[in-house]
Design a protein around this motif. Structure first.
Motif, PDB file in Angstrom:
ATOM      1  N   LEU A  93       0.800  -1.224   0.000  1.00 11.70           N
ATOM      2  CA  LEU A  93       0.000   0.000   0.000  1.00 11.70           C
ATOM      3  C   LEU A  93       0.834   1.277   0.000  1.00 11.70           C
ATOM      4  N   PRO A  94       1.944   1.367   0.756  1.00 13.12           N
ATOM      5  CA  PRO A  94       2.742   2.596   0.675  1.00 13.12           C
ATOM      6  C   PRO A  94       3.247   2.873  -0.743  1.00 13.12           C
ATOM      7  N   ARG A  95       3.646   1.826  -1.438  1.00 12.23           N
ATOM      8  CA  ARG A  95       4.144   1.989  -2.815  1.00 12.23           C
ATOM      9  C   ARG A  95       3.011   2.437  -3.741  1.00 12.23           C
ATOM     10  N   ILE A  96       1.856   1.809  -3.602  1.00 11.95           N
ATOM     11  CA  ILE A  96       0.722   2.143  -4.465  1.00 11.95           C
ATOM     12  C   ILE A  96       0.254   3.572  -4.212  1.00 11.95           C
ATOM     13  N   GLU A  97       0.191   3.966  -2.956  1.00 10.45           N
ATOM     14  CA  GLU A  97      -0.252   5.329  -2.634  1.00 10.45           C
ATOM     15  C   GLU A  97       0.734   6.364  -3.152  1.00 10.45           C
ATOM     16  N   THR A  98       2.006   6.095  -2.994  1.00  8.10           N
ATOM     17  CA  THR A  98       3.037   7.032  -3.436  1.00  8.10           C
ATOM     18  C   THR A  98       3.003   7.215  -4.952  1.00  8.10           C
ATOM     19  N   GLU A  99       2.701   6.128  -5.658  1.00  8.09           N
ATOM     20  CA  GLU A  99       2.801   6.155  -7.116  1.00  8.09           C
ATOM     21  C   GLU A  99       1.469   6.355  -7.812  1.00  8.09           C
ATOM     22  N   GLY A 100       0.401   6.591  -7.044  1.00  7.33           N
ATOM     23  CA  GLY A 100      -0.805   7.080  -7.690  1.00  7.33           C
ATOM     24  C   GLY A 100      -2.037   6.202  -7.772  1.00  7.33           C
ATOM     25  N   GLY A 101      -2.039   5.000  -7.197  1.00  5.58           N
ATOM     26  CA  GLY A 101      -3.279   4.233  -7.166  1.00  5.58           C
ATOM     27  C   GLY A 101      -3.308   3.052  -8.108  1.00  5.58           C
ATOM     28  N   LEU A 102      -4.522   2.522  -8.317  1.00  2.00           N
ATOM     29  CA  LEU A 102      -4.716   1.314  -9.116  1.00  2.00           C
ATOM     30  C   LEU A 102      -5.923   1.457 -10.036  1.00  2.00           C
ATOM     31  N   ASP A 103      -5.772   0.908 -11.242  1.00  2.00           N
ATOM     32  CA  ASP A 103      -6.895   0.815 -12.175  1.00  2.00           C
ATOM     33  C   ASP A 103      -7.499  -0.585 -12.186  1.00  2.00           C
ATOM     34  N   ALA A 104      -6.698  -1.587 -11.865  1.00  2.00           N
ATOM     35  CA  ALA A 104      -7.189  -2.964 -11.890  1.00  2.00           C
ATOM     36  C   ALA A 104      -6.372  -3.832 -10.949  1.00  2.00           C
ATOM     37  N   VAL A 105      -7.034  -4.860 -10.440  1.00  2.00           N
ATOM     38  CA  VAL A 105      -6.386  -5.881  -9.612  1.00  2.00           C
ATOM     39  C   VAL A 105      -6.753  -7.235 -10.191  1.00  2.00           C
ATOM     40  N   VAL A 106      -5.747  -8.065 -10.417  1.00  4.25           N
ATOM     41  CA  VAL A 106      -5.970  -9.425 -10.911  1.00  4.25           C
ATOM     42  C   VAL A 106      -5.453 -10.389  -9.856  1.00  4.25           C
ATOM     43  N   ALA A 107      -6.371 -11.074  -9.196  1.00  2.79           N
ATOM     44  CA  ALA A 107      -6.041 -11.964  -8.081  1.00  2.79           C
ATOM     45  C   ALA A 107      -5.871 -13.381  -8.615  1.00  2.79           C
ATOM     46  N   CYS A 108      -4.619 -13.788  -8.760  1.00  9.10           N
ATOM     47  CA  CYS A 108      -4.311 -15.053  -9.435  1.00  9.10           C
ATOM     48  C   CYS A 108      -3.722 -16.101  -8.497  1.00  9.10           C
ATOM     49  N   ALA A 109      -3.325 -15.722  -7.302  1.00  2.00           N
ATOM     50  CA  ALA A 109      -2.673 -16.671  -6.394  1.00  2.00           C
ATOM     51  C   ALA A 109      -3.590 -17.849  -6.074  1.00  2.00           C
ATOM     52  N   ALA A 110      -3.055 -19.063  -6.132  1.00  7.99           N
ATOM     53  CA  ALA A 110      -3.850 -20.250  -5.813  1.00  7.99           C
ATOM     54  C   ALA A 110      -2.925 -21.423  -5.517  1.00  7.99           C
ATOM     55  N   VAL A 111      -3.416 -22.346  -4.702  1.00  8.43           N
ATOM     56  CA  VAL A 111      -2.693 -23.580  -4.400  1.00  8.43           C
ATOM     57  C   VAL A 111      -3.673 -24.739  -4.448  1.00  8.43           C
ATOM     58  N   MET A 112      -3.136 -25.946  -4.427  1.00  9.38           N
ATOM     59  CA  MET A 112      -3.973 -27.143  -4.486  1.00  9.38           C
ATOM     60  C   MET A 112      -3.416 -28.199  -3.544  1.00  9.38           C
ATOM     61  N   ARG A 113      -4.290 -28.892  -2.854  1.00  8.60           N
ATOM     62  CA  ARG A 113      -3.931 -30.049  -2.055  1.00  8.60           C
ATOM     63  C   ARG A 113      -4.970 -31.138  -2.314  1.00  8.60           C
ATOM     64  N   LEU A 114      -4.526 -32.373  -2.432  1.00 11.18           N
ATOM     65  CA  LEU A 114      -5.434 -33.470  -2.732  1.00 11.18           C
ATOM     66  C   LEU A 114      -6.101 -33.999  -1.466  1.00 11.18           C
ATOM     67  N   GLY A 115      -7.290 -34.578  -1.638  1.00  7.64           N
ATOM     68  CA  GLY A 115      -8.012 -35.186  -0.526  1.00  7.64           C
ATOM     69  C   GLY A 115      -9.502 -34.998  -0.678  1.00  7.64           C
ATOM     70  N   ASN A 116     -10.277 -35.953  -0.135  1.00  8.67           N
ATOM     71  CA  ASN A 116     -11.733 -35.811  -0.119  1.00  8.67           C
ATOM     72  C   ASN A 116     -12.178 -35.396   1.283  1.00  8.67           C
ATOM     73  N   ALA A 117     -13.486 -35.286   1.482  1.00 12.76           N
ATOM     74  CA  ALA A 117     -13.988 -34.757   2.745  1.00 12.76           C
ATOM     75  C   ALA A 117     -13.682 -35.656   3.932  1.00 12.76           C
ATOM     76  N   GLU A 118     -13.352 -36.917   3.687  1.00 16.95           N
ATOM     77  CA  GLU A 118     -13.019 -37.827   4.783  1.00 16.95           C
ATOM     78  C   GLU A 118     -11.530 -37.823   5.101  1.00 16.95           C
ATOM     79  N   ASP A 119     -10.685 -37.859   4.084  1.00 19.76           N
ATOM     80  CA  ASP A 119      -9.248 -38.036   4.362  1.00 19.76           C
ATOM     81  C   ASP A 119      -8.434 -36.748   4.223  1.00 19.76           C
TER      82      ASP A 119
END
Length: 255
Positions: free
Chosen positions: A64-90
């Motif tokens: 946020l300090p960097r974004i505020e100093t440099e003028g803001g945002l026009d768009a945000v693309v939230a791409c972070a994701a992870v995966m772990r295997l397993g069903n509701a029991e295990d």
């Protein structure tokens, strides 16, 4: 020059998106925990932000300090994701909590910390989802659950902030050639004695376009949804899956 923040930017689709926005002349804030991956992205247009996006204090200290100093945002693309295997029991509780922290909680925090900037510029928030947000996938209860929930978060934001000019959508990419997808192919390769190329052909055999998507194709959809050309699109989910989710599973035996 438009300013865009991309999370999960050190590798895979997130990295490609950061490069795509930079290629369009945008200033890109590339956020990820992987310092090494971000260092190879740094350029005149790409600003690396080494941080854990699931930690609110990391936003306050690093982004946020960097974004505020440099003028803001026009768009945000939230791409972070992870995966772990397993069903509701295990499924292990630590896996459930870890996937939740990245695939849902971090997405909420990303929105919470950036909406004030998007409101100023009447900007756009784009979550990267998955066909698993519409369908069930065997032994992926964590991933499926939190991708479904992500769509609810997107719709809530679209409704709550539409009057202030903020748009929020979800892009659902199908199979892509990424390191994460390559790891998923390993089981199929071992079980069926296939090469990597043959494994991709196998998993996309019922996809109408008969192939995985290219990263440029997915980036093109993201660029569109965050552009002025999509100015009346909000609360939507765009499937960029080669037609996968239009196929009736009960009819694949006739193909």
């Amino acid at each position: 020059m438009k300013s865009v923040l991309v999370t999960g930017a050190a590798s895979g689709l997130g990295r490609h998106l950061a490069l795509a926005y930079a290629g369009e002349g945008c200033r890109v804030y590339a956020a990820d925990r992987d310092r090494g991956g971000l260092e190879t992205l740094e350029s005149e247009r790409i600003v690396p932000l080494v941080m854990d996006i699931a930690q609110p204090e990391a936003w306050d200290k690093t982004a946020l300090p960097r974004i505020e100093t440099e003028g803001g945002l026009d768009a945000v693309v939230a791409c972070a994701a992870v995966m772990r295997l397993g069903n509701a029991e295990d499924c292990l509780m630590e896996d459930w909590q870890f996937v939740n922290s990245v695939n849902l909680t971090a997405q909420f925090i990303t929105a919470k910390k950036t909406l004030k900037y998007l409101k100023v510029r009447r900007g756009s928030l784009l979550f990267i989802g998955s066909p698993a947000a519409r369908l069930a996938v065997r032994d992926e209860v964590c991933y499926v659950t939190f991708k479904h929930a992500l769509c609810g978060l997107s719709k809530s934001i679209a409704f709550d902030f539409g009057a202030e000019g903020v748009r929020c959508n979800v892009l659902h990419p199908g199979w892509m050639r990424t390191a994460m997808s390559d790891r998923e192919m390993e089981e199929i390769m071992e079980r069926r004695g296939l090469t990597l190329e043959e494994a991709y052909a196998y998993v996309t055999r019922f996809v109408p376009l008969k192939r995985p998507g290219g990263l440029d194709e997915i980036a093109g959809a993201a660029l569109f949804l965050t552009s002025d050309k999509a100015s009346y699109i909000t609360g939507a989910e765009l499937m960029a899956d080669g037609g996968l989710t239009v196929v009736d599973p009960g009819m694949v035996g006739f193909l």
